[in-house]
Design a protein around this motif. Structure first.
Motif, mmCIF file in Angstrom:
data_model
loop_
_atom_site.group_PDB
_atom_site.id
_atom_site.type_symbol
_atom_site.label_atom_id
_atom_site.label_comp_id
_atom_site.label_asym_id
_atom_site.label_seq_id
_atom_site.Cartn_x
_atom_site.Cartn_y
_atom_site.Cartn_z
ATOM 1 N N ASP A 33 61.135 54.209 73.384
ATOM 2 C CA ASP A 33 61.864 53.057 72.871
ATOM 3 C C ASP A 33 61.547 52.838 71.391
ATOM 4 O O ASP A 33 60.441 53.076 70.931
ATOM 5 C CB ASP A 33 61.476 51.796 73.635
ATOM 6 C CG ASP A 33 61.743 51.902 75.115
ATOM 7 O OD1 ASP A 33 61.202 51.088 75.877
ATOM 8 O OD2 ASP A 33 62.501 52.813 75.524
ATOM 9 N N MET A 34 62.555 52.331 70.667
ATOM 10 C CA MET A 34 62.347 51.943 69.270
ATOM 11 C C MET A 34 62.943 50.566 69.053
ATOM 12 O O MET A 34 63.882 50.166 69.759
ATOM 13 C CB MET A 34 62.971 52.953 68.310
ATOM 14 C CG MET A 34 62.307 54.315 68.350
ATOM 15 S SD MET A 34 62.889 55.438 67.063
ATOM 16 C CE MET A 34 62.137 54.699 65.595
ATOM 17 N N GLY A 35 62.397 49.860 68.090
ATOM 18 C CA GLY A 35 62.899 48.515 67.883
ATOM 19 C C GLY A 35 62.531 47.941 66.546
ATOM 20 O O GLY A 35 61.834 48.581 65.745
ATOM 21 N N TRP A 36 63.027 46.749 66.297
ATOM 22 C CA TRP A 36 62.731 45.994 65.085
ATOM 23 C C TRP A 36 62.124 44.649 65.471
ATOM 24 O O TRP A 36 62.604 43.985 66.402
ATOM 25 C CB TRP A 36 64.010 45.764 64.276
ATOM 26 C CG TRP A 36 64.537 47.004 63.638
ATOM 27 C CD1 TRP A 36 65.487 47.846 64.136
ATOM 28 C CD2 TRP A 36 64.135 47.543 62.382
ATOM 29 N NE1 TRP A 36 65.697 48.878 63.267
ATOM 30 C CE2 TRP A 36 64.890 48.711 62.177
ATOM 31 C CE3 TRP A 36 63.223 47.151 61.396
ATOM 32 C CZ2 TRP A 36 64.755 49.503 61.034
ATOM 33 C CZ3 TRP A 36 63.096 47.930 60.261
ATOM 34 C CH2 TRP A 36 63.847 49.087 60.087
ATOM 35 N N TYR A 37 61.103 44.284 64.743
ATOM 36 C CA TYR A 37 60.462 42.985 64.871
ATOM 37 C C TYR A 37 60.444 42.342 63.489
ATOM 38 O O TYR A 37 60.611 43.027 62.483
ATOM 39 C CB TYR A 37 59.029 43.135 65.390
ATOM 40 C CG TYR A 37 58.942 43.605 66.822
ATOM 41 C CD1 TYR A 37 59.265 44.918 67.162
ATOM 42 C CD2 TYR A 37 58.549 42.747 67.848
ATOM 43 C CE1 TYR A 37 59.200 45.352 68.479
ATOM 44 C CE2 TYR A 37 58.466 43.171 69.163
ATOM 45 C CZ TYR A 37 58.798 44.467 69.465
ATOM 46 O OH TYR A 37 58.727 44.896 70.767
ATOM 47 N N ARG A 38 60.224 41.042 63.441
ATOM 48 C CA ARG A 38 60.126 40.381 62.141
ATOM 49 C C ARG A 38 59.046 39.314 62.166
ATOM 50 O O ARG A 38 58.713 38.788 63.226
ATOM 51 C CB ARG A 38 61.471 39.764 61.731
ATOM 52 C CG ARG A 38 61.951 38.610 62.600
ATOM 53 C CD ARG A 38 63.357 38.199 62.192
ATOM 54 N NE ARG A 38 63.839 37.066 62.985
ATOM 55 C CZ ARG A 38 65.091 36.606 62.918
ATOM 56 N NH1 ARG A 38 65.981 37.187 62.090
ATOM 57 N NH2 ARG A 38 65.446 35.572 63.653
ATOM 58 N N GLN A 39 58.528 39.036 60.978
ATOM 59 C CA GLN A 39 57.484 38.031 60.860
ATOM 60 C C GLN A 39 57.721 37.242 59.588
ATOM 61 O O GLN A 39 57.697 37.803 58.481
ATOM 62 C CB GLN A 39 56.099 38.667 60.838
ATOM 63 C CG GLN A 39 54.968 37.664 60.883
ATOM 64 C CD GLN A 39 53.626 38.316 61.158
ATOM 65 O OE1 GLN A 39 53.444 39.520 61.007
ATOM 66 N NE2 GLN A 39 52.659 37.521 61.588
ATOM 67 N N GLN A 44 54.484 33.855 64.036
ATOM 68 C CA GLN A 44 54.114 35.066 64.753
ATOM 69 C C GLN A 44 55.220 36.106 64.641
ATOM 70 O O GLN A 44 56.397 35.779 64.457
ATOM 71 C CB GLN A 44 53.846 34.738 66.226
ATOM 72 C CG GLN A 44 52.582 33.914 66.457
ATOM 73 C CD GLN A 44 52.256 33.787 67.934
ATOM 74 O OE1 GLN A 44 53.137 33.810 68.779
ATOM 75 N NE2 GLN A 44 50.980 33.662 68.242
ATOM 76 N N ARG A 45 54.824 37.352 64.786
ATOM 77 C CA ARG A 45 55.811 38.425 64.807
ATOM 78 C C ARG A 45 56.659 38.275 66.068
ATOM 79 O O ARG A 45 56.151 38.014 67.157
ATOM 80 C CB ARG A 45 55.113 39.786 64.782
ATOM 81 C CG ARG A 45 56.033 40.958 64.555
ATOM 82 C CD ARG A 45 55.246 42.240 64.329
ATOM 83 N NE ARG A 45 54.451 42.191 63.113
ATOM 84 C CZ ARG A 45 53.811 43.246 62.619
ATOM 85 N NH1 ARG A 45 53.868 44.421 63.242
ATOM 86 N NH2 ARG A 45 53.086 43.123 61.513
ATOM 87 N N GLU A 46 57.969 38.462 65.903
ATOM 88 C CA GLU A 46 58.885 38.284 67.032
ATOM 89 C C GLU A 46 59.839 39.463 67.152
ATOM 90 O O GLU A 46 60.166 40.118 66.155
ATOM 91 C CB GLU A 46 59.692 36.988 66.874
ATOM 92 C CG GLU A 46 60.601 36.957 65.658
ATOM 93 C CD GLU A 46 61.425 35.674 65.575
ATOM 94 O OE1 GLU A 46 61.210 34.755 66.379
ATOM 95 O OE2 GLU A 46 62.299 35.613 64.688
ATOM 96 N N LEU A 47 60.291 39.675 68.363
ATOM 97 C CA LEU A 47 61.259 40.729 68.626
ATOM 98 C C LEU A 47 62.604 40.375 68.003
ATOM 99 O O LEU A 47 63.064 39.240 68.106
ATOM 100 C CB LEU A 47 61.437 40.904 70.134
ATOM 101 C CG LEU A 47 62.603 41.765 70.575
ATOM 102 C CD1 LEU A 47 62.337 43.227 70.262
ATOM 103 C CD2 LEU A 47 62.874 41.570 72.069
ATOM 104 N N VAL A 48 63.223 41.359 67.383
ATOM 105 C CA VAL A 48 64.607 41.220 66.902
ATOM 106 C C VAL A 48 65.540 41.995 67.829
ATOM 107 O O VAL A 48 66.482 41.442 68.385
ATOM 108 C CB VAL A 48 64.759 41.718 65.457
ATOM 109 C CG1 VAL A 48 66.214 41.631 65.007
ATOM 110 C CG2 VAL A 48 63.854 40.934 64.519
#
Length: 116
Positions: A33-39, A44-48
């Motif tokens: 799996d691949m993904g993007w998160y943001r902070q 806190q860092r969160e799932l995008v």
């Protein structure tokens, strides 16, 4: 080991668009799996968004209908197309890759700033 190189961040006005790219290198055969998160600052860092190896996608409620995650399986590059950007989308965006063996890898982050 997997290394992730992100690009595409920048400054954009509200309502504008940006496309982020994440290109892996190293043991890319192990990536599932691949993904993007943001902070954002002070948060806190969160799932995008996530795209699984089979193509299934998951989005945070806050970006549904505006962001699209896609994956070029030829080179495992993952893209995040961001439309209708809002000031609250301002954050450092991080690419993540989970291997089939249980390890998780992160990119260095790319800054997205949306002005009102």
């Amino acid at each position: 080991q997997v290394q992730l190189a992100e690009s595409g961040g920048g400054l954009v006005q509200a309502g504008g668009s940006l496309r982020l790219s994440c290109t892996p290198s190293g043991s890319i055969f192990s990536i599932a799996d691949m993904g993007w998160y943001r902070q954002a600052p002070g948060k806190q860092r969160e799932l995008v968004a996530i795209i699984r190896s089979g193509g299934t996608t998951v989005y945070a409620d806050s970006v549904k209908g505006r962001f699209t995650i896609s994956r070029d399986n030829a080179n495992n590059t993952v893209y995040l197309q961001m439309n209708s950007l809002k000031p609250e989308d301002t954050a450092a965006y991080y690419c993540n890759a989970d291997s089939a063996y249980g390890s998780s890898h992160w990119g260095q982050g790319t800054q997205v700033t949306v002005s009102a």
